[in-house]
Design a protein around this motif. Structure first.
Motif, PDB file in Angstrom:
ATOM      1  N   PRO C  15      28.631  43.663  42.695  1.00 42.94           N
ATOM      2  CA  PRO C  15      28.885  42.568  41.775  1.00 42.94           C
ATOM      3  C   PRO C  15      28.184  42.794  40.442  1.00 42.94           C
ATOM      4  O   PRO C  15      27.031  43.232  40.410  1.00 42.94           O
ATOM      5  CB  PRO C  15      28.331  41.342  42.504  1.00 42.94           C
ATOM      6  N   PHE C  16      28.893  42.527  39.384  1.00 41.51           N
ATOM      7  CA  PHE C  16      28.375  42.533  38.017  1.00 41.51           C
ATOM      8  C   PHE C  16      28.022  43.913  37.468  1.00 41.51           C
ATOM      9  O   PHE C  16      27.687  44.049  36.319  1.00 41.51           O
ATOM     10  CB  PHE C  16      27.176  41.595  37.854  1.00 41.51           C
ATOM     11  N   GLY C  88      44.874  38.544  38.547  1.00 36.78           N
ATOM     12  CA  GLY C  88      44.399  38.217  39.887  1.00 36.78           C
ATOM     13  C   GLY C  88      42.951  38.601  40.085  1.00 36.78           C
ATOM     14  O   GLY C  88      42.399  39.460  39.391  1.00 36.78           O
ATOM     15  N   ALA C  89      42.344  37.965  41.090  1.00 35.86           N
ATOM     16  CA  ALA C  89      40.904  38.082  41.294  1.00 35.86           C
ATOM     17  C   ALA C  89      40.508  39.335  42.076  1.00 35.86           C
ATOM     18  O   ALA C  89      39.366  39.478  42.458  1.00 35.86           O
ATOM     19  CB  ALA C  89      40.394  36.839  42.005  1.00 35.86           C
ATOM     20  N   VAL C  90      41.438  40.247  42.329  1.00 37.46           N
ATOM     21  CA  VAL C  90      41.248  41.444  43.155  1.00 37.46           C
ATOM     22  C   VAL C  90      40.921  41.050  44.595  1.00 37.46           C
ATOM     23  O   VAL C  90      39.762  40.872  44.965  1.00 37.46           O
ATOM     24  CB  VAL C  90      40.171  42.401  42.610  1.00 37.46           C
ATOM     25  N   VAL C 119      39.578  38.040  34.627  1.00 36.88           N
ATOM     26  CA  VAL C 119      38.398  38.154  33.787  1.00 36.88           C
ATOM     27  C   VAL C 119      37.112  38.011  34.615  1.00 36.88           C
ATOM     28  O   VAL C 119      36.172  38.777  34.462  1.00 36.88           O
ATOM     29  CB  VAL C 119      38.433  37.111  32.649  1.00 36.88           C
ATOM     30  N   SER C 120      37.114  37.017  35.504  1.00 36.26           N
ATOM     31  CA  SER C 120      35.837  36.764  36.188  1.00 36.26           C
ATOM     32  C   SER C 120      36.009  36.276  37.619  1.00 36.26           C
ATOM     33  O   SER C 120      35.054  35.854  38.235  1.00 36.26           O
ATOM     34  CB  SER C 120      35.080  35.683  35.411  1.00 36.26           C
ATOM     35  N   GLY C 121      37.222  36.321  38.129  1.00 39.05           N
ATOM     36  CA  GLY C 121      37.445  35.764  39.456  1.00 39.05           C
ATOM     37  C   GLY C 121      37.878  34.311  39.405  1.00 39.05           C
ATOM     38  O   GLY C 121      38.344  33.772  40.394  1.00 39.05           O
ATOM     39  N   TRP C 131      37.265  40.158  45.348  1.00 41.55           N
ATOM     40  CA  TRP C 131      36.237  40.999  44.750  1.00 41.55           C
ATOM     41  C   TRP C 131      35.665  40.362  43.479  1.00 41.55           C
ATOM     42  O   TRP C 131      34.632  40.740  42.987  1.00 41.55           O
ATOM     43  CB  TRP C 131      36.801  42.394  44.472  1.00 41.55           C
ATOM     44  N   GLY C 132      36.431  39.440  42.903  1.00 41.03           N
ATOM     45  CA  GLY C 132      35.883  38.656  41.794  1.00 41.03           C
ATOM     46  C   GLY C 132      36.100  39.232  40.409  1.00 41.03           C
ATOM     47  O   GLY C 132      35.208  39.214  39.574  1.00 41.03           O
ATOM     48  N   GLY C 133      37.288  39.746  40.117  1.00 42.32           N
ATOM     49  CA  GLY C 133      37.590  40.166  38.752  1.00 42.32           C
ATOM     50  C   GLY C 133      37.846  41.650  38.626  1.00 42.32           C
ATOM     51  O   GLY C 133      37.338  42.455  39.411  1.00 42.32           O
ATOM     52  N   THR C 134      38.653  41.995  37.615  1.00 38.13           N
ATOM     53  CA  THR C 134      39.049  43.394  37.417  1.00 38.13           C
ATOM     54  C   THR C 134      37.847  44.301  37.200  1.00 38.13           C
ATOM     55  O   THR C 134      37.802  45.426  37.686  1.00 38.13           O
ATOM     56  CB  THR C 134      39.966  43.479  36.179  1.00 38.13           C
TER      57      THR C 134
END
Lengths: 575, 312, 261, 182
Positions: C15-16, C88-90, C119-121, C131-134
């Motif tokens: 993440p991040f 989509g949020a992946v 962008v961010s989920g 997964w929460g974003g590209t």
């Protein structure tokens, strides 16, 4: 319809059916409770579950709307299953059959052998709760990804945090596709692992030459875990905005279905003006969605000009939505107890103007469409949905209405502001793509009239009530007729301003299982059109495009060799 | 041996046709946008696309073989040879030996063959199926072409495109009815050969993700795209040379050539404007029904042959 | 030049974290931007969105917004792509197909992350199958927020991606100034009465329209004058041409009258 | 085919001018939420209501600050923040041009100072919130003594409220505490 549970028997719609059921199966029903005057929940003996559901389904014109699993171990020590049937015979009501599954066995007798419509629901409850439907022939996963750990069932209360992301274990798919074809067929596996496929789904067509013998598909590539987050991170009012995002095309229908379920559960009397506004927006959503579908139908037969024309006119429906809600999509208009925006005089006038323009322009476009060369040849007699198959699987919306079944939630179980609206149910008897398309065309014009009617009769008064108290462990169904058919939600409140359980069944979910039968016997090049004719979410449609590809039967390279080569991509037959 | 001036004409006309091909596809995009009631790109958009593609990376799928790599060179080369032999602004073929209709048919078939082969060789199922469709289409359309052109050749007494054209232009064909029937059949075959709706089977964007083009990228894609436009221009030029040769230059005099050029441009623009309107107002034919349509073409061509025999 | 992204990368990214972009790729990308300024091929990758984004992308290529007038074309194969558009949020199931589409496109390529989920989920940012974003799996060049972005926002986003328009949004931080205070609105109206009026207006017409109507009404109440309050309120409601607004104003008048009595 | 041609000729070109000319949006369009930090009392009502967690509020007890933040990249533009804001500090605007190349530019923050508790001296609630509530109380209190008692109550942290009996707070100990904290 939102009166409290204590209603005299006479006012309860469905009590005759229940009496008849009790007479036929005298010891099956253990308990009876009423959520609204048209919604009853019967707790039955687990062994009798298939019989009860089957009796209601086959002998009392019941259609299976949704089945919800629920982990009630913290409430009564057991798991519970709720099979919600939409009764469409003499008494139009909802009867929910509830059975408790002991936590010790985690098994229940499968209803699917008697009522095939239950198949996806029972597969899902096995994924999400780890309950085993004994006698269910299909043992494959439905919702969870192939590499999801065995034995981890997300919706069990004690299984995991909603944020837990188990480590991926593999890149490959292991899903087994089913093929009922007798004799030899060629397998055409094209799905999300193929570089050219951008769509979250995986179709397999079993073809002989150009003819589809059987088809199977793996869905839920977009499974995100919404039902879990709704009962953990969010308060029950926030879930209305989550429901808006179940589907980007008919999200508002989900939002209304969800809020209605809570309003029914808590006995909230929603102001009549709020209900009227909800109906206006549901119809607005239908306008844009049906134009979208007509446009896509053009797209899939290669008539891009038609696609462009329908999308050009569709922008007017988007302007309408933007003016009424502040957003073209995801209306975000509902709260428990009402809506967040009013339709003021200025908007009223502008709405009527747009409705008039739409009526005129779409009339012209439909005439143009029907006069387009090659079009009728592409849609007539293609993708037949046999009315008998439809009866077994309980599909919804234009899909089932195109096969002659008169099912429309707006008429059968009037909700929101549809109570006093005069509205025909459009059915077609062609059972084919053309029939479903024409049903949509008629519905489009009906929606225009419905909006005019509701606006003309809209009562004054408030658009929101906050005059209610949140009570724990209350449950009920909420339902709407989305552009694709009935959306149905079953919600149960928790004890901390959150939900205990939210089960959301989108209309397309009810339509997928019959698609297989609609594809059989057609040629592969018609597959995208057939899939588009059930009007699934766009991404679903596109992924069949992949399938259509496989139709080519080569004369220079042996077809089977081609197929093998396309599949394995080694040993080119030409090298 | 062709004279030097004829050879120069052949080279110049081939180069001009190649250079004009993106202009033509740009024009088709403009027509398409107008039919869609939208602004659309400028007529030069395809030049911008090609220049961009020439600068992009050329990716070869791991499963692809040498045919995949060769096709972007062979296809335009073959078509350039056709371009040198077709009477475009003149009434005679600049290079006599290349102006033979049998040669032309086989050069087109060669281009088609490599186009299809590359699709199969790319290793992508989309490309592969587009390829097999392309070959099927070839099998369906070539009889119509052959038969209608042979009728014209029999009527003119020569298989040379220039000679047939000259006969048509001087209205000295033996049978007017047979000529008209042959023109209709050939026109139909040329339309299918254009790869436009309702017969854009091989590159069907929605069905096949552009067929054999699927796996190409960068400069190779640019070459294939320009080849496809060139091919469309050439088949129309072919039709014009045989059945609509009116106004072509009959000598190598500069003024004649200039007039021939202007007439050719006008004819091609008119034909493509009609094609553009047709292709944007129909739905794609079911691939399965294409043989039925092509049989109709064979029928008309056969009828032309019967008319020829009957001397009508 | 081609960097093959593997499952390990995805996991390592976590993440991040962001996959580093080597300097030569940055250089190549700026060259690419010049080349594709008036001819950009876009390939869409749906990583598990709700389709609202897909529909709005469709809306931006159809007649009213017509992205093709800028040379932007949506293509059917990633091999043709200059720009990859991820929505989509992946989801867990779509991470590998998304990576494969990325790999299939020629280098260099511009990656655009589209919609709140990309962008961010978005609303799904922390769910178990997401997964929460590209940018959790790929390096992203341009972000287009919105739920979904409107076609106009899409056109603007592409203009930013192609370097034709500059971005308007900048990170900003406000630091509370000395003595910064929030004044109570409409101080001359008793607080309880104001709350009653505002609540009733929201019940009648929602937070936005109701809020605006309540504001107008409160301003009217505050006006000093010799005319009695009840008369002022009824004149105010009567002057309103919109019957529904007049109904709401009358209702607010009732609330005031009840409260005073 | 002729019906289509007629339709095409009748329509002409439907394309808008944007981005060369502004595009019209509806009157109450839900675009970028604009935060007027000067009007914000950092009460956190919006962060609780936000369904997408796009709004955040972080308290740094050490620095005595509370930081409000919005992530435009996560925002779903539902307008719940506008609906629940007691001071009209946040409102959705018609602005939709939000695309950025740098992700950090999607985030806006506002830092607010915390007021110390009158009893224990530890920072506990935003200064502006305390001041705002105090102002409201002064306006609604029936008597000056009552107003003073409520002022003390507002300026006391929850821990101290739990620890001390209300009467004691109103009494002398609070005065002493206030003296020591200065």
């Amino acid at each position: 319809m939102h009166a409290p549970t204590a209603t005299p028997d006479a006012a309860r719609v469905g009590s005759d059916t229940i009496a008849a059921l009790r007479l036929k199966l005298p010891h099956a029903v253990l308990d009876e409770s009423w959520q609204t005057p048209t919604q009853a929940t019967l707790t039955v003996k687990l062994d009798e579950l298939p019989n009860v559901v089957s009796t209601l389904y086959h002998e009392h014109d019941g259609w299976l709307s949704v089945m919800a699993g629920n982990d009630e171990r913290t409430i009564n020590g057991n798991f519970a299953l709720y099979y919600a049937l939409s009764m469409e015979g003499a008494e139009k009501s909802f009867i929910v059959v509830r059975a408790e599954v002991p936590a010790a066995t985690e098994e229940f007798p499968s209803v699917t052998p008697l009522v095939p419509a239950a198949v996806w629901h029972e597969r899902e409850v096995r994924d999400m709760f780890g309950l085993t439907p004994v006698g269910l022939p299909d043992e494959r996963r439905l919702v969870l990804p192939d590499d999801w750990p065995d034995g981890l069932h997300p919706l069990r209360k004690d299984s995991m945090d909603y944020r837990l992301r188990p480590e991926p274990t593999g890149d490959d798919e292991t899903y087994q596709f089913k093929n009922d074809a007798k004799g030899e067929t060629t397998v055409v596996p094209l799905g999300p692992l193929h570089i050219t496929s951008d769509e979250p789904g995986h179709f397999r067509l079993f073809v002989d030459g150009e003819d589809i013998i059987d088809a199977d598909y793996r869905m839920f590539y977009v499974h995100r875990g919404m039902e879990k987050v709704a009962e953990t991170r969010m308060g029950y009012n926030e879930v209305t905005f989550l429901a808006d995002r179940v589907c980007g095309i008919c999200g508002y229908a989900h939002s209304v279905a969800y809020t209605t379920s809570i309003e029914n559960a808590l006995g909230i009397a929603v102001p009549a003006r709020a209900q009227a506004i909800r109906s206006v927006l549901l119809e607005t959503e239908r306008l844009h969605s049906h134009l979208l579908n007509l446009g896509l139908a053009c797209h899939f037969v290669g008539f891009d000009t038609g696609f462009m024309q329908f999308f050009r006119v569709r922008e007017k429906t988007m302007t309408l939505a933007e003016m009424l809600t502040g957003s073209r999509k995801t209306y975000a208009l509902n709260l428990i107890g009402g809506v967040r925006r009013d339709i003021l005089g200025e908007q009223h006038v502008a709405t009527l103007r747009l409705i008039g323009e739409l009526r005129e322009e779409v009339t012209r476009l439909v005439e143009m469409l029907l006069a387009t060369p090659n079009l009728e040849g592409r849609v007539k007699g293609v993708g037949i949905l046999d009315p008998g198959i439809a009866r077994e699987y309980s599909p919804v919306g234009p899909t089932v209405r195109g096969s002659g079944h008169r099912r429309d939630t707006r008429v059968d179980h009037a909700f929101a502001g549809y109570g006093g609206v005069a509205m025909p149910v459009n059915v077609g008897d062609g059972c084919d793509v053309l029939s479903r398309t024409l049903v949509r065309v008629s519905e489009f014009f009906d929606s225009l009239s419905i909006i005019e009617q509701i606006l003309a009769d809209a009562p004054g008064g408030p658009v929101l009530t906050e005059d209610f108290t949140y009570k724990p462990h209350k449950f009920a169904l909420g339902f709407t007729e989305a552009p694709r058919g009935e959306d149905i939600h079953w919600s149960m409140t928790g004890d901390n301003q959150k939900l205990f359980r939210w089960r959301c069944r989108a209309s397309t979910y009810a339509n997928w299982p019959v698609l297989r039968y609609m594809l059989r016997g057609n040629t592969v090049s018609d597959a995208p059109l057939i899939v588009a004719s059930i009007d699934p979410c766009y991404s679903c449609t596109d992924r069949v495009t992949v399938v259509d590809v496989n139709k080519a039967s080569s004369v220079t390279v042996p077809y089977k060799e081609m197929e093998r080569y396309c599949r394995e991509r080694t040993n080119s037959p030409l090298k | 041996m062709p004279s030097l001036s004829h050879f120069a004409l052949a080279v110049v006309q081939a180069v001009l046709l190649l250079a004009a091909a993106p202009l033509l596809s740009g024009f088709m995009r403009v027509v398409r946008a107008k039919m869609h009631t939208r602004r659309g790109p400028g007529v030069l958009q395809d030049y911008r696309d090609l220049i961009k593609l020439m600068k992009r990376q050329d990716v070869h799928p791991p499963a692809s073989g040498f045919v995949f790599r060769l096709m972007p060179v062979i296809m335009p080369a073959t078509l350039l040879v056709v371009a040198m032999g077709t009477p475009v602004i003149t009434r005679f073929a600049p290079i006599d030996a290349l102006g033979d209709l049998i040669t032309t048919i086989y050069l087109f078939a060669l281009a088609r063959f490599f186009f299809a082969l590359s699709g199969i060789d790319s290793g992508s199922s989309f490309a592969g199926i587009g390829a097999s469709r392309e070959l099927t289409l070839g099998v369906l359309v070539e009889p119509v072409m052959m038969l209608s052109l042979f009728v014209a050749a029999l009527l003119a007494g020569s298989t040379n495109l220039g000679t047939i054209g000259a006969a048509v232009a001087s209205l000295s064909m033996h049978s007017a009815a047979a000529t008209l029937m042959a023109a209709a059949a050939f026109g139909f075959a040329v339309y299918i050969e254009l790869g436009k709706l309702p017969y854009d089977m091989a590159e069907a964007e929605q069905e096949l993700q552009e067929g054999p083009l699927t796996e190409y990228s960068g400069p190779s894609l640019a070459m294939v795209k320009v080849s496809l436009s060139l091919k469309q221009l050439l088949v129309v030029a072919w039709f014009v040379a045989v059945f609509l040769p009116f106004g072509n230059a009959t000598s190598m005099a500069p003024l004649d050539l200039a007039a021939g050029l202007v007439v050719f441009v006008l004819k091609v623009l008119a034909i493509f404007a009609v094609v553009g309107i047709v292709e944007n107002s129909v739905a794609r034919t079911r691939f399965r029904l294409t043989p039925r349509h092509s049989w109709l073409g064979v029928g008309i061509a056969s009828l032309a042959f019967v008319f020829y025999l009957a001397g009508l | 030049m081609t960097r093959h992204i593997t499952e390990t990368d995805v996991r390592a990214a976590g993440p991040f974290a962001k996959i580093d972009t080597p300097a030569d790729v940055v250089r190549m990308k700026s060259a690419l931007l010049k080349d594709i300024r008036r001819s950009a091929y876009v390939y869409r990758v749906d990583c598990g969105g709700c389709n609202a984004c897909e529909i709005e992308i469709f809306a931006s290529i159809t007649p009213v917004f017509d992205a093709e007038r800028f040379g932007i074309k949506v293509v059917a194969s990633p091999r043709h792509a200059d720009i990859l558009l991820f929505t989509g949020a992946v989801t867990r199931s779509m991470r590998m197909p998304a990576l494969r589409a990325y790999e299939a496109a020629p280098d260099p390529k511009i990656v655009v992350s589209y919609g709140a989920c990309g962008v961010s989920g978005g609303i799904f940012h922390d769910l178990y199958c997401v997964w929460g974003g590209t940018d959790k799996i790929l390096p992203v060049d341009v972000y287009i927020p919105g739920c979904p972005p409107t076609p106009a926002a899409t056109v603007y986003g592409f203009a930013v991606a192609l370097g034709l328009l500059g971005q308007k949004l900048k990170a900003e931080t406000h630091v509370q100034a000395e003595g910064e205070r929030v004044a109570v609105a409409h101080p001359s109206i008793p607080y309880n009465l104001r709350v009653l009026v505002e609540r009733e207006a929201r019940r009648m017409a929602g937070y936005r329209q109701g809020g605006d109507i309540a504001e107008k009404f409160l301003v009217m109440l505050e006006q000093p004058g010799l005319v009695p309050l009840t008369d002022r309120m009824s004149t105010f409601a009567a002057a309103e041409t919109d019957p529904r607004v007049a109904e709401i104003l009358a209702r607010l008048g009732d609330v005031v009258t009840e409260a005073i009595a | 085919m002729f019906k289509l041609l007629k339709e095409v000729l009748r329509t002409g070109e439907a394309t808008v001018k944007y981005p060369f000319a502004p595009v019209e949006v509806a009157k109450d369009f839900r675009g970028k939420p604009e935060h007027q930090a000067a009007n914000c009392i950092a009460c956190a009502a919006c962060t609780v209501a936000c369904p997408a967690n796009a709004l955040g509020m972080e308290t740094d007890a050490g620095a005595g600050t509370r930081t409000w933040s919005i992530n435009y990249g996560r925002c779903v533009f539902c307008g719940r923040c506008e609906e629940v804001c007691p001071t009209d500090a946040i409102r959705l605007t018609p602005d939709f041009e939000l695309a950025v190349a740098v992700k950090a530019d999607l985030v806006r923050t506002a830092v607010f100072r915390l007021a110390p508790c009158v009893a224990c001296g530890k920072p506990f609630a935003p200064e502006k919130e305390v001041a705002y509530v105090t102002a409201l109380i002064e306006a609604t209190a029936p008597s000056e003594a009552d107003a003073e008692r409520r002022r003390q109550l507002v300026a006391t942290c929850p821990a101290c409220k739990r620890a001390h009996d209300l009467g004691q707070i109103a009494g002398s100990r609070v005065v002493r505490a206030m003296e020591t904290s200065r």
